[in-house]
Design a protein around this motif. Structure first.
Motif, short mmCIF file in Angstrom:
data_model
loop_
_atom_site.label_atom_id
_atom_site.label_comp_id
_atom_site.label_asym_id
_atom_site.label_seq_id
_atom_site.Cartn_x
_atom_site.Cartn_y
_atom_site.Cartn_z
N ASP A 92 0.86 -1.18 0.00
CA ASP A 92 0.00 0.00 0.00
C ASP A 92 0.89 1.22 0.00
OD1 ASP A 92 -2.46 -1.36 0.17
OD2 ASP A 92 -2.06 -1.76 2.29
N ILE A 93 0.46 2.24 -0.70
CA ILE A 93 1.27 3.46 -0.73
C ILE A 93 0.36 4.67 -0.94
CG2 ILE A 93 1.75 3.59 -3.22
CD1 ILE A 93 4.79 3.97 -2.14
N ASN A 94 0.78 5.79 -0.36
CA ASN A 94 0.06 7.05 -0.58
C ASN A 94 0.79 7.84 -1.65
OD1 ASN A 94 -1.89 6.83 1.66
ND2 ASN A 94 -0.01 6.86 2.89
N ILE A 95 0.05 8.23 -2.65
CA ILE A 95 0.67 9.05 -3.69
C ILE A 95 0.02 10.43 -3.64
CG2 ILE A 95 1.02 9.33 -6.17
CD1 ILE A 95 1.10 6.27 -6.36
N LEU A 96 0.87 11.46 -3.39
CA LEU A 96 0.38 12.83 -3.27
C LEU A 96 0.93 13.67 -4.41
CD1 LEU A 96 1.17 13.19 0.54
CD2 LEU A 96 -1.08 12.77 -0.46
N GLU A 97 0.15 14.66 -4.83
CA GLU A 97 0.60 15.55 -5.89
C GLU A 97 1.19 16.81 -5.24
OE1 GLU A 97 0.59 14.53 -9.03
OE2 GLU A 97 -0.38 12.68 -8.32
N GLY A 98 2.45 17.12 -5.59
CA GLY A 98 3.09 18.32 -5.03
C GLY A 98 3.77 19.13 -6.12
N ASP A 99 4.51 20.15 -5.70
CA ASP A 99 5.27 20.97 -6.65
C ASP A 99 6.73 20.93 -6.29
OD1 ASP A 99 3.26 22.35 -8.43
OD2 ASP A 99 2.43 22.79 -6.43
N LEU A 100 7.60 20.73 -7.29
CA LEU A 100 9.04 20.73 -7.05
C LEU A 100 9.54 22.16 -6.88
CD1 LEU A 100 10.13 18.00 -9.59
CD2 LEU A 100 10.30 17.86 -7.09
N ARG A 107 5.03 5.51 2.11
CA ARG A 107 4.40 4.30 2.65
C ARG A 107 3.55 4.64 3.87
NH1 ARG A 107 4.39 0.28 -0.96
NH2 ARG A 107 6.32 0.36 -2.15
N PRO A 108 2.44 3.97 4.07
CA PRO A 108 1.56 4.26 5.21
C PRO A 108 2.28 4.13 6.55
CG PRO A 108 0.52 2.73 3.70
CD PRO A 108 1.91 2.93 3.21
N GLU A 109 3.22 3.17 6.64
CA GLU A 109 3.90 2.95 7.93
C GLU A 109 4.99 4.00 8.16
OE1 GLU A 109 3.69 0.89 5.43
OE2 GLU A 109 5.57 -0.13 4.99
N ASN A 110 5.33 4.79 7.14
CA ASN A 110 6.32 5.85 7.33
C ASN A 110 5.67 7.18 7.70
OD1 ASN A 110 8.27 4.02 6.73
ND2 ASN A 110 8.49 4.64 4.59
N MET A 111 4.36 7.17 7.86
CA MET A 111 3.65 8.38 8.28
C MET A 111 3.28 8.23 9.75
SD MET A 111 1.04 9.06 5.17
CE MET A 111 1.42 10.21 3.87
N GLY A 112 3.20 9.36 10.44
CA GLY A 112 2.81 9.33 11.84
C GLY A 112 1.62 10.23 12.08
N LEU A 113 0.96 10.01 13.22
CA LEU A 113 -0.19 10.84 13.58
C LEU A 113 0.22 11.79 14.71
CD1 LEU A 113 -3.11 8.24 13.56
CD2 LEU A 113 -2.57 9.98 11.83
N THR A 114 -0.12 13.06 14.58
CA THR A 114 0.17 14.04 15.64
C THR A 114 -1.07 14.93 15.82
OG1 THR A 114 1.04 15.61 14.05
CG2 THR A 114 2.64 14.14 15.07
N GLN A 121 -10.05 15.61 14.01
CA GLN A 121 -9.09 16.32 13.17
C GLN A 121 -7.68 15.90 13.63
OE1 GLN A 121 -10.61 18.04 10.82
NE2 GLN A 121 -8.76 18.93 9.92
N VAL A 122 -6.79 15.48 12.69
CA VAL A 122 -5.43 15.06 13.07
C VAL A 122 -4.39 15.70 12.18
CG1 VAL A 122 -6.03 12.80 14.06
CG2 VAL A 122 -5.63 13.02 11.59
N GLY A 123 -3.13 15.70 12.66
CA GLY A 123 -2.01 16.08 11.83
C GLY A 123 -1.24 14.83 11.43
N ILE A 124 -0.60 14.88 10.25
CA ILE A 124 0.15 13.72 9.78
C ILE A 124 1.60 14.12 9.57
CG2 ILE A 124 0.35 12.01 7.92
CD1 ILE A 124 -2.68 12.78 7.33
N SER A 125 2.51 13.36 10.21
CA SER A 125 3.93 13.64 10.00
C SER A 125 4.44 12.78 8.86
CB SER A 125 4.71 13.34 11.28
OG SER A 125 4.60 11.97 11.59
N VAL A 126 5.43 13.29 8.12
CA VAL A 126 5.98 12.56 6.97
C VAL A 126 7.50 12.51 7.12
CG1 VAL A 126 4.08 13.23 5.44
CG2 VAL A 126 6.13 14.67 5.58
N PRO A 127 8.19 11.60 6.37
CA PRO A 127 9.65 11.55 6.44
C PRO A 127 10.27 12.86 5.96
CG PRO A 127 8.76 9.63 5.30
CD PRO A 127 7.64 10.58 5.48
N ASP A 128 11.58 13.03 6.29
CA ASP A 128 12.28 14.26 5.90
C ASP A 128 12.38 14.40 4.38
OD1 ASP A 128 12.61 14.59 8.55
OD2 ASP A 128 14.66 13.77 8.59
#
Lengths: 372, 320
Positions: free
Chosen positions: A260-268, A302-309, A358-365
């Motif tokens: 499973d993976i989260n794919i997000l659209e961003g800007d470089l 990856r879902p397991e590389n995200m955290g909840l804050t 309502q939650v915050g999500i932390s992501v890898p560096d």
């Protein structure tokens, strides 16, 4: 993270191996079936290097060309274009019985009119080896796959797992340079399959023979392989160690296909060094080979590389509302609708999240930027 | 249940009653199976065993002057098979005439079986390797000769190979030969005729077993360093063995008793067992000897079958 960036850069750099470390070298191999309108390109100019003594897996959905590539190496089919070198020698047009390569078939294809021992000795018998040598090799192989007590059985009196072991022993007995395995575990039940995965890896390490394993099962591929080639529509998308493939998928298909993976659209931004996520947070970008350095970009986490804050925490890169929490035994899948639209999946062993909050999500560096 | 177990004493346990009920159900199922078999058994009884019994009795009687038999016990028919009776002093002298006819017949039938196998095997393999939708057409072509009576087909061969036939005329017109080659009324003509007549009986069972052949086994053998010949010898032929056995039996047995083919193509000069038997009931008017000859043929066939089955059973590890 720096190290991760480096591995990502070499993820698809399979062609850089020194020649004396390469067992199978395929260069721009093309294979088509059928003619005219019904023509299917099974392999489209595929190049790959398979190293000596490695457990190499061809992973992809059915129809991606993985079995075709295996059959070309075995010699059951001949390539339309391109070269296949085995240990430095061109073998692309030799018949199967002249290639020092053996196959474990999906259906096992054991000879029903022969005993287990004769099945295992068949390759050596056909090579015209002396009887004593065949006998000794058969005994060694029987011991290797722990089947000594069934040497005189007929193969149709064996269970699926036992047939599997005989098929392995039969293909290993002539000591091929490469062992090809065509989805050999797919007919086994889950428990047996897990056992055989470990068994296969042990056999590969014990014999020191190069294994080329074909499967559509991503978990199987991740468990056993030294390196994995992910295939789609007759092409190899990415080659790399299981961890690279899993953590740093270069292509959208690879990311999607494995786990499973989260794919997000961003800007470089910053000439591709950073990426701005939806919501405005700027984090490090790991560029895949061939990725653009600016503009819109898909990033994979990856879902397991995200955290909840907490929503207002400093490490909350994304914000959203919990829509669903699914317990699956080893943990929880937390589904979150992002404030800016879209949905992500966060996987936590323990969680105190509640649906509707309502939650915050932390992501890898730093996150992987995908190429379509 | 109550009806079925009525015969048991009151004291019987539930297990006893169940066992008794099961036994009776099985017995009635067995009876029903025999009922299914009965039409075939009746036919075999009336048209098989009954005539066979008559043949057996006749072979131990004395020939009548104008055919038929007179009811007087005699073993002359069997003695005659091996010995010549001297007309003057009634002494017996060994004679190999009839034995040699049997020997020739066995040789010809065996040769035709081997010939049909050599021709039929590649044919069957060819059909079995065709795509499914094309196979029916090929099988249809194989069975096509059955649409024409064997007598007519054999006559056609006769017309083709006789001295004034297509082959000889054609070769002479091309200037390849001066005089016709004498092909008709030879062992070769009978041999070729037998192969032609019984080839479909070889091809069909061979096809049936080759069609079931898992082609992946052939691939596996190639992968394990077997050359084309080795694949044929170690994989394809052993797997096709049931078909080979069936085909050989289906060609050898009717070939051994063939009548029309040796009659027309051998010209009565090259006798086979079938002709010998027919002759005893017509021209020679020696029914007891004809009966004895027929029974000896049957014993030969059965003995060779038993030997063959025993032998191939041991050899083939009972694969089926």
């Amino acid at each position: 993270m720096v190290q991760q960036a480096q591995t990502a850069a070499t993820a698809s750099g399979a062609a850089q191996d020194p020649a004396d470390n390469v067992m199978v070298h395929a260069e721009r191999v093309t294979k088509t079936f059928g003619q005219g309108a019904g023509k299917i390109t099974a392999l489209d100019a595929v190049s790959v290097d398979i190293r000596k003594n490695e457990f190499f897996t061809l992973l992809g959905p059915s129809g991606c060309g993985k079995t075709t590539l295996l059959r070309l190496i075995a010699g059951f089919d001949l390539p339309d274009e391109g070269q296949i070198l085995l240990d430095g020698q061109e073998i692309g047009h030799l018949p199967p019985y002249k290639r020092p390569v053996n196959t474990v078939f999906q259906s096992y294809a054991l000879f029903p009119h022969m005993s287990v021992a004769r099945n295992i000795g068949f390759g050596l018998e056909m090579q015209g080896r002396p009887k004593a040598e065949i006998k000794e090799a058969v005994e060694r192989m029987l011991a290797l796959v722990q089947m000594e007590h069934l040497a005189d059985r007929r193969t149709d009196q064996l269970s699926g797992g036992q047939q599997q072991r005989v098929a392995l022993a039969r293909a290993l007995a002539p000591r091929p340079k490469v062992l090809l395995l065509d989805e050999p575990l797919s007919a086994l039940d889950l428990k047996l399959r897990k056992e055989m995965q470990i068994e296969l890896k042990r056999l590969q390490e014990e014999t020191g023979i190069t294994f080329v394993f074909v499967t559509h099962d991503q978990e199987e591929a991740l468990t056993m392989s030294d390196r994995i080639a992910v295939m789609q529509s007759g092409a190899i998308l990415q080659v790399g160690a299981p961890k690279e493939i899993y953590n740093n998928p270069a292509r959208r298909f690879v990311a999607d296909f494995i786990g499973d993976i989260n794919i997000l659209e961003g800007d470089l931004s910053d000439n591709g060094a950073k990426v701005i996520l939806p919501g405005g947070t700027k984090i490090g970008a790991l560029l895949s080979e061939g990725a653009a350095r600016k503009g819109r970009a898909s990033v994979a986490i990856r879902p397991e590389n995200m955290g909840l804050t907490a929503p207002d925490a400093s490490d909350a890169a994304l914000k959203g509302r919990v829509t669903n929490i699914v317990y699956f035994g080893a943990g929880h899948n937390v589904h979150i609708a992002l404030d800016g639209g879209g949905e992500v999946l966060v996987r936590r062993a323990q969680t105190d999240a509640q649906v509707g909050r309502q939650v915050g999500i932390s992501v890898p560096d730093a996150v992987q930027v995908l190429v379509d | 249940m109550a009806d079925l177990t009525a015969t048991l004493p009151e004291s019987a346990t539930t297990a006893d009653r169940l066992a008794e009920a099961r036994r009776q159900t099985e017995a009635s199922a067995r009876l029903r199976r025999w009922q299914l078999l009965s039409p075939a058994l009746i036919i075999i009884g009336i048209f098989g065993l009954f005539p066979l019994t008559i043949t057996l009795i006749y072979s131990f009687l004395t020939p009548g002057t104008y055919g038929g038999v007179t009811w007087k016990f005699s073993t002359d028919a069997y003695v005659q098979f091996l010995f010549d009776r001297d007309i003057f002093d009634d002494t017996l002298q060994f004679s190999g005439t009839y034995l040699s006819i049997y020997g020739r017949s066995i040789g010809l039938a065996f040769g035709a079986t081997v010939g049909a196998l050599i021709i039929g095997f590649p044919t069957a393999y060819f059909i079995a390797s065709k795509p499914l939708e094309q196979r029916n057409l090929w099988l249809f072509l194989i069975t096509l000769p059955f649409w024409v009576n064997l007598l007519v087909r054999t006559y056609a061969i006769l017309l083709i190979i006789r001295d004034e036939g297509i082959i000889n005329i054609g070769l002479m017109n091309m200037g390849a030969i001066d005089r016709p080659i004498g092909m008709l009324y030879t062992d070769y003509a009978v041999f070729a005729g037998l192969i032609y007549s019984y080839l479909p009986f070889m091809v069909l069972p061979l096809y049936a077993s080759l069609e079931k052949l898992d082609f992946r086994l052939v691939e596996a053998a190639y992968d394990l360093y077997a050359s084309r010949f080795q694949v044929l010898r170690h994989v394809i032929i052993p797997m096709a063995k049931p078909g080979i056995v069936a085909g050989c039996i289906l060609v050898f047995i009717p070939g051994l008793g063939a009548y029309i083919t040796p009659e027309l193509l051998g010209g009565g000069k090259e006798l086979m067992i079938g002709n010998l038997i027919a002759l005893q009931f017509s021209g020679s008017r020696n029914w007891p000897f004809g009966s004895a000859a027929a029974l000896i043929l049957m014993v030969v066939v059965m003995a060779s079958l038993i030997i063959y089955v025993r032998y191939s059973g041991k050899e083939g590890n009972g694969h089926g």
